[in-house]
Write an enzyme that holds these catalytic residues in place. Structure first.
Site: not given
Ligand code: SAH
Length: 355
Positions: A93, A106, A113, A117, A120, A160-161, A192, A215-217, A291, A334
């Site tokens: 997507e 994007c 992936c 996470c 995600c 994906g990473e 990212s 992406s720290l979070h 989300n 995502c």
């Protein structure tokens, strides 16, 4: 054997390939122009090549095209979400977001992936396959064609990473930036990552003018490990050091993404700890209202809390913004559309992500 995807070759690679075929160098530029400037999808459209050469190319190469399977247009803000078939029933997507400064897309760098996470949707079924450079570029070309306008900004923030598909992503960055092709400035591209520390150092050595987003979070390893398995491989402090080294060596400000999850990472102490960890780094924090993920009981922090969190960071000298949500009526987050599509096709009960 699978034929090589012509769109995934850099100009240098294409030139070498054509030389091997006994063709003149300028032919490579012509073909590259067809693929990346005129953005054709078939050999037959390359009308200034002889039929014989086109046939020869067809024998050895393919052009891996994407097909739009679904297109959802947000009624709220004109965000468009595309679901593309990349062949063999694999779907990815991409999202088009309209801003005052232009069209941002994007893109996905992998189908699925393997980073795991917990918040995600892209990672729920693991990694299907890496995308080729040409398949990343084609997401942009197809969207440009669909809307009849140019895409001015790209974020590699879909499924994906990207640093787990390093070589293809580097080829993509070269191809999309090339003056002989689509000619998109690296300054308008953000990559990212969930924080593959070794690869961040490799990327720093490429010395590109792209923006690196991490992406720290979480403000520490303990909290980070709960939601991001990658934190067990690379600890928090080594990631922060890599980010600092990246900013210092490339002179590019790093973005830290921080999705606020109620009761998990959104306390006042978290904000203070985060500020203390980021002090002295040329950076900016982008707070994201998460989300919701029902099966993990992840709930978005309240708007008030998000503002309060931002206020603390700012008061402690950390530049902070809150991400505006776009396309929330069309599953624009995502991996969500791909996931719901796959579940529908495969008859599996969905992850039940809601926005
Ligand atoms: N693998 C890369 C890029 C893809 S994810 C990375 O981790 O950065 C793009 C961004 O969306 C990341 O910051 C990711 O953490 C975030 N994201 C994923 N699921 C989310 C959710 N449910 N709510 C908010 N942000 C989410």
């Amino acid at each position: 054997m699978d034929k090589t995807d012509l769109r995934s070759l850099t100009l240098k690679e294409l030139t070498a390939e054509l030389e091997k075929m006994g063709e003149k160098q300028f032919r490579a530029k012509q073909i590259y122009g067809w693929l990346h400037q005129k953005q054709v999808t078939d050999f037959s459209e390359m009308t200034n090549l002889s039929k014989a050469l086109r046939e020869k190319l067809k024998e050895k190469y393919t052009i891996k095209n994407l097909k739009i399977v679904e297109k959802l247009i947000s009624k709220e803000d004109n965000t468009i979400k595309y679901l593309f078939d990349i062949g063999d029933n694999v779907v990815i997507e991409s999202v088009l977001m309209r801003y005052s400064y232009g069209n941002a897309v994007c893109i996905s760098s992998q189908a699925g992936c393997r980073m795991g996470c917990t918040f995600c949707a892209s990672t729920a079924d693991g990694l299907e396959r890496n995308l080729l450079a040409g398949e990343m570029a084609a997401q942009i070309y197809e969207i440009q064609k669909d809307i009849g306008e140019r895409v001015s900004n790209v974020v590699i923030m879909g499924s994906g990473e990207p640093l787990d598909n390093y070589d293809n992503v580097m080829d993509f960055l070269e191809i999309i930036h090339s003056g002989e092709g689509n000619n998109l400035s690296h300054r308008h591209i953000t990559l990212s990552t969930c924080g593959l520390v070794d690869k961040i150092y490799d990327l720093a050595r490429e010395n590109l003018q792209i923006t690196l987003a991490i992406s720290l979070h979480a403000p520490n390893n303990l909290i980070r490990q709960n939601t991001m398995p990658v934190a067990r491989r690379y600890d928090f402090d080594s990631l922060i050091k890599a980010a600092k080294d990246y900013a210092d060596s490339t002179k590019r400000r790093v973005t830290f993404e921080y999705a606020l999850i109620k009761g998990v990472n959104d306390s006042e102490e978290c904000a203070r700890e985060l500020a203390s960890k980021l002090r002295g780094i040329m950076c900016h924090v982008n707070l994201i209202p998460v989300n919701d993920v029902k099966e993990n009981n992840y709930i978005r922090s309240s708007e008030e809390n998000i503002k309060h969190f931002a206020g603390i960071l700012k008061s402690l000298g950390i530049e902070t913004t809150i991400r505006r949500k776009l396309g929330s009526d069309i599953n624009a987050a995502c991996g969500q559309l791909r996931k719901s599509y796959k579940d529908k096709v495969e008859g599996v009960e969905g992850l039940n992500l809601t926005l």
